[in-house]
Design a protein around this motif. Structure first.
Motif, PDB file in Angstrom:
ATOM      1  N   ILE A 119      40.198  41.789   5.811  1.00  0.00           N
ATOM      2  CA  ILE A 119      39.338  42.010   6.977  1.00  0.00           C
ATOM      3  C   ILE A 119      39.250  43.487   7.311  1.00  0.00           C
ATOM      4  O   ILE A 119      38.178  44.027   7.591  1.00  0.00           O
ATOM      5  CB  ILE A 119      39.876  41.206   8.186  1.00  0.00           C
ATOM      6  CG1 ILE A 119      39.850  39.706   7.869  1.00  0.00           C
ATOM      7  CG2 ILE A 119      39.060  41.508   9.437  1.00  0.00           C
ATOM      8  CD1 ILE A 119      40.539  38.840   8.921  1.00  0.00           C
ATOM      9  N   GLU A 120      40.393  44.177   7.248  1.00  0.00           N
ATOM     10  CA  GLU A 120      40.410  45.614   7.561  1.00  0.00           C
ATOM     11  C   GLU A 120      39.578  46.401   6.556  1.00  0.00           C
ATOM     12  O   GLU A 120      38.847  47.330   6.918  1.00  0.00           O
ATOM     13  CB  GLU A 120      41.851  46.118   7.572  1.00  0.00           C
ATOM     14  CG  GLU A 120      42.682  45.580   8.727  1.00  0.00           C
ATOM     15  CD  GLU A 120      44.144  45.957   8.602  1.00  0.00           C
ATOM     16  OE1 GLU A 120      44.570  46.343   7.479  1.00  0.00           O
ATOM     17  OE2 GLU A 120      44.872  45.868   9.612  1.00  0.00           O
TER      18      GLU A 120
ATOM     19  N   ALA B 276      28.972  37.626   4.215  1.00  0.00           N
ATOM     20  CA  ALA B 276      30.035  38.633   4.109  1.00  0.00           C
ATOM     21  C   ALA B 276      30.829  38.777   5.400  1.00  0.00           C
ATOM     22  O   ALA B 276      30.348  38.468   6.497  1.00  0.00           O
ATOM     23  CB  ALA B 276      29.425  39.980   3.723  1.00  0.00           C
ATOM     24  N   VAL B 277      32.055  39.243   5.243  1.00  0.00           N
ATOM     25  CA  VAL B 277      32.917  39.525   6.394  1.00  0.00           C
ATOM     26  C   VAL B 277      32.264  40.579   7.278  1.00  0.00           C
ATOM     27  O   VAL B 277      31.860  41.643   6.810  1.00  0.00           O
ATOM     28  CB  VAL B 277      34.305  40.016   5.935  1.00  0.00           C
ATOM     29  CG1 VAL B 277      35.111  40.528   7.128  1.00  0.00           C
ATOM     30  CG2 VAL B 277      35.060  38.914   5.220  1.00  0.00           C
ATOM     31  N   ASP B 278      32.134  40.258   8.559  1.00  0.00           N
ATOM     32  CA  ASP B 278      31.661  41.231   9.549  1.00  0.00           C
ATOM     33  C   ASP B 278      32.718  41.302  10.641  1.00  0.00           C
ATOM     34  O   ASP B 278      32.686  40.548  11.610  1.00  0.00           O
ATOM     35  CB  ASP B 278      30.318  40.792  10.129  1.00  0.00           C
ATOM     36  CG  ASP B 278      29.808  41.775  11.194  1.00  0.00           C
ATOM     37  OD1 ASP B 278      30.441  42.847  11.361  1.00  0.00           O
ATOM     38  OD2 ASP B 278      28.812  41.461  11.858  1.00  0.00           O
ATOM     39  N   PRO B 279      33.685  42.217  10.489  1.00  0.00           N
ATOM     40  CA  PRO B 279      34.813  42.263  11.426  1.00  0.00           C
ATOM     41  C   PRO B 279      34.414  42.685  12.832  1.00  0.00           C
ATOM     42  O   PRO B 279      35.200  42.549  13.766  1.00  0.00           O
ATOM     43  CB  PRO B 279      35.765  43.286  10.797  1.00  0.00           C
ATOM     44  CG  PRO B 279      34.896  44.109   9.926  1.00  0.00           C
ATOM     45  CD  PRO B 279      33.802  43.226   9.434  1.00  0.00           C
ATOM     46  N   GLU B 280      33.199  43.188  13.004  1.00  0.00           N
ATOM     47  CA  GLU B 280      32.769  43.612  14.334  1.00  0.00           C
ATOM     48  C   GLU B 280      32.200  42.449  15.145  1.00  0.00           C
ATOM     49  O   GLU B 280      31.990  42.569  16.356  1.00  0.00           O
ATOM     50  CB  GLU B 280      31.707  44.709  14.206  1.00  0.00           C
ATOM     51  CG  GLU B 280      32.171  45.943  13.428  1.00  0.00           C
ATOM     52  CD  GLU B 280      33.422  46.559  14.014  1.00  0.00           C
ATOM     53  OE1 GLU B 280      33.560  46.593  15.258  1.00  0.00           O
ATOM     54  OE2 GLU B 280      34.283  46.996  13.235  1.00  0.00           O
ATOM     55  N   SER B 281      31.935  41.311  14.472  1.00  0.00           N
ATOM     56  CA  SER B 281      31.349  40.188  15.194  1.00  0.00           C
ATOM     57  C   SER B 281      32.400  39.496  16.051  1.00  0.00           C
ATOM     58  O   SER B 281      33.595  39.501  15.745  1.00  0.00           O
ATOM     59  CB  SER B 281      30.734  39.193  14.208  1.00  0.00           C
ATOM     60  OG  SER B 281      31.744  38.620  13.391  1.00  0.00           O
ATOM     61  N   THR B 282      31.959  38.883  17.129  1.00  0.00           N
ATOM     62  CA  THR B 282      32.858  38.163  18.027  1.00  0.00           C
ATOM     63  C   THR B 282      32.911  36.698  17.614  1.00  0.00           C
ATOM     64  O   THR B 282      31.971  36.177  17.008  1.00  0.00           O
ATOM     65  CB  THR B 282      32.356  38.258  19.475  1.00  0.00           C
ATOM     66  OG1 THR B 282      31.030  37.713  19.535  1.00  0.00           O
ATOM     67  CG2 THR B 282      32.329  39.711  19.932  1.00  0.00           C
ATOM     68  N   PRO B 283      34.000  35.984  17.921  1.00  0.00           N
ATOM     69  CA  PRO B 283      34.113  34.585  17.518  1.00  0.00           C
ATOM     70  C   PRO B 283      32.952  33.719  17.988  1.00  0.00           C
ATOM     71  O   PRO B 283      32.484  32.843  17.270  1.00  0.00           O
ATOM     72  CB  PRO B 283      35.440  34.145  18.151  1.00  0.00           C
ATOM     73  CG  PRO B 283      36.232  35.409  18.270  1.00  0.00           C
ATOM     74  CD  PRO B 283      35.223  36.479  18.582  1.00  0.00           C
ATOM     75  N   GLU B 284      32.477  33.968  19.210  1.00  0.00           N
ATOM     76  CA  GLU B 284      31.408  33.137  19.736  1.00  0.00           C
ATOM     77  C   GLU B 284      30.061  33.381  19.053  1.00  0.00           C
ATOM     78  O   GLU B 284      29.123  32.596  19.211  1.00  0.00           O
ATOM     79  CB  GLU B 284      31.252  33.357  21.248  1.00  0.00           C
ATOM     80  CG  GLU B 284      30.937  34.786  21.668  1.00  0.00           C
ATOM     81  CD  GLU B 284      32.184  35.612  21.913  1.00  0.00           C
ATOM     82  OE1 GLU B 284      32.075  36.653  22.566  1.00  0.00           O
ATOM     83  OE2 GLU B 284      33.266  35.187  21.445  1.00  0.00           O
ATOM     84  N   SER B 285      29.963  34.473  18.290  1.00  0.00           N
ATOM     85  CA  SER B 285      28.705  34.760  17.599  1.00  0.00           C
ATOM     86  C   SER B 285      28.594  34.034  16.264  1.00  0.00           C
ATOM     87  O   SER B 285      27.553  34.078  15.622  1.00  0.00           O
ATOM     88  CB  SER B 285      28.564  36.267  17.370  1.00  0.00           C
ATOM     89  OG  SER B 285      29.512  36.728  16.418  1.00  0.00           O
TER      90      SER B 285
ATOM     91  N   ARG C 188      29.499  28.869   9.510  1.00  0.00           N
ATOM     92  CA  ARG C 188      30.706  29.308   8.818  1.00  0.00           C
ATOM     93  C   ARG C 188      30.424  30.567   8.006  1.00  0.00           C
ATOM     94  O   ARG C 188      29.390  30.684   7.347  1.00  0.00           O
ATOM     95  CB  ARG C 188      31.169  28.199   7.893  1.00  0.00           C
ATOM     96  CG  ARG C 188      32.598  28.300   7.416  1.00  0.00           C
ATOM     97  CD  ARG C 188      32.926  27.074   6.610  1.00  0.00           C
ATOM     98  NE  ARG C 188      34.325  27.036   6.210  1.00  0.00           N
ATOM     99  CZ  ARG C 188      34.737  26.525   5.061  1.00  0.00           C
ATOM    100  NH1 ARG C 188      33.855  26.043   4.205  1.00  0.00           N
ATOM    101  NH2 ARG C 188      36.018  26.494   4.765  1.00  0.00           N
ATOM    102  N   ASP C 189      31.332  31.526   8.058  1.00  0.00           N
ATOM    103  CA  ASP C 189      31.178  32.737   7.263  1.00  0.00           C
ATOM    104  C   ASP C 189      32.530  33.121   6.669  1.00  0.00           C
ATOM    105  O   ASP C 189      33.543  32.467   6.891  1.00  0.00           O
ATOM    106  CB  ASP C 189      30.581  33.880   8.090  1.00  0.00           C
ATOM    107  CG  ASP C 189      31.447  34.269   9.290  1.00  0.00           C
ATOM    108  OD1 ASP C 189      32.586  33.763   9.398  1.00  0.00           O
ATOM    109  OD2 ASP C 189      30.992  35.073  10.111  1.00  0.00           O
ATOM    110  N   SER C 190      32.524  34.203   5.875  1.00  0.00           N
ATOM    111  CA  SER C 190      33.745  34.602   5.172  1.00  0.00           C
ATOM    112  C   SER C 190      34.852  34.990   6.142  1.00  0.00           C
ATOM    113  O   SER C 190      36.031  34.681   5.906  1.00  0.00           O
ATOM    114  CB  SER C 190      33.429  35.771   4.223  1.00  0.00           C
ATOM    115  OG  SER C 190      32.538  35.378   3.204  1.00  0.00           O
ATOM    116  N   LEU C 191      34.503  35.651   7.223  1.00  0.00           N
ATOM    117  CA  LEU C 191      35.515  36.071   8.190  1.00  0.00           C
ATOM    118  C   LEU C 191      36.205  34.870   8.822  1.00  0.00           C
ATOM    119  O   LEU C 191      37.440  34.827   8.905  1.00  0.00           O
ATOM    120  CB  LEU C 191      34.882  36.948   9.268  1.00  0.00           C
ATOM    121  CG  LEU C 191      35.815  37.374  10.421  1.00  0.00           C
ATOM    122  CD1 LEU C 191      37.004  38.160   9.892  1.00  0.00           C
ATOM    123  CD2 LEU C 191      35.056  38.186  11.458  1.00  0.00           C
TER     124      LEU C 191
END
Length: 291
Positions: free
Chosen positions: A191-192, A265-274, A278-281
């Motif tokens: 994730i990082e 793809a992983v988007d670490p800036e997205s919030t859980p509610e967004s 289902r996505d990679s993150l």
């Protein structure tokens, strides 16, 4: 100086491209040799990467072979000038030539695409995860640590301008290499890493369908020009570099098919509610929190 017995991947690739250009013009080895006041044996050794070719002579060959001035011309000239002396040379004591070739190829690449079915890709591994993987086949603790240092040193390229795309099968997230604690840190590292603007991480989920045709680990290394792209296949006993355009196109298409079937793809800036789907993150986090 006698011909080298073990050319590097860069030296072999330069020779291969020269042979392609010569064959395209219809020149024989003898005719090409006459341009350098040499015989066909010299040309054969150059094209096999066993001997170097001086810059002025390479310029002469490229002009005679009809290679126009442009990106390919300049890149071939640059490849001939490179010494191959990089940080990877410090690891000759433990890393085989093919491993050092891979590090040099990574350092020269403008873009890297990697597919891994069972492990986290090497450029995204934590030191503890890498240590656990390497220790499976290497018992000497000193050598293990040297291999880990080498793998961590390879990761420095991600701090540069190279674009890196990784597709990892969900199975690699569940195999507890080194135990739960090591794996949690490794998943967090995925994730990082994806926070970097040049890094993209996708997970291929179990439910995406048949995976048999995609089960091979491979990497596609993009040169500064498409003609110099390379595919790397890793095997337990050795590695293979594919340089043929048809093979490269085949693996490029395979990678894009995998990408289309994988989760977003992983988007670490997205919030859980967004996360409307289902996505990679969300999958990585789900696996991590269940450990």
């Amino acid at each position: 100086m006698p011909p080298r017995t073990r050319p590097t991947e860069r030296q072999r690739r330069l020779g291969l491209e020269l042979r392609k250009l010569r064959n395209r013009t219809g020149l024989s080895g003898d005719q090409a040799g006459s341009l350098l006041d040499a015989d066909r044996t010299r040309i054969s050794n150059i094209e096999a990467g066993r001997v170097d070719v001086a810059r002025n002579r390479l310029y002469m060959l490229l002009r005679r072979y009809g290679c126009p001035h442009g990106p390919l011309f300049e890149e071939l000239m640059a490849m001939a000038q490179e010494t191959g002396r990089g940080w990877w040379g410090d690891f000759r004591d433990v890393v085989a030539p093919v491993g050092r070739d891979l590090a040099e190829l990574e350092a020269r690449s403008a873009g890297i695409r990697v597919h891994e079915p069972l492990f986290v890709p090497g450029l995204l591994q934590t030191a503890d995860y890498a240590r656990a993987v390497i220790a499976e086949s290497e018992q000497d603790e000193h050598r293990v640590e040297r291999f880990v240092e080498f793998r961590m040193a390879r990761q420095r390229i991600l701090a540069g301008v190279v674009t890196y795309r990784a597709i990892v099968h969900e199975a690699a997230l569940h195999v507890q290499i080194g135990g739960p604690k090591v794996m949690r840190r490794q998943l967090l590292r995925l994730i990082e890493a994806a926070r970097q603007p040049n890094v993209t991480v996708q997970v291929f989920p179990f439910e995406a369908g048949s995976y048999s045709s995609f089960s091979r680990s491979f990497g596609i290394f993009g040169g500064s020009v498409p003609e110099l792209d390379t595919v790397h296949l890793e095997h337990p006993m050795d590695s293979v570099f594919l340089r043929d355009g048809d093979h490269i196109e085949e693996y490029a298409k395979m990678f894009e098919r995998l990408s289309g079937l994988a989760l977003p793809a992983v988007d670490p800036e997205s919030t859980p509610e967004s996360h409307e789907s289902r996505d990679s993150l969300s999958l990585i986090q789900h696996v991590m929190y269940r450990m």
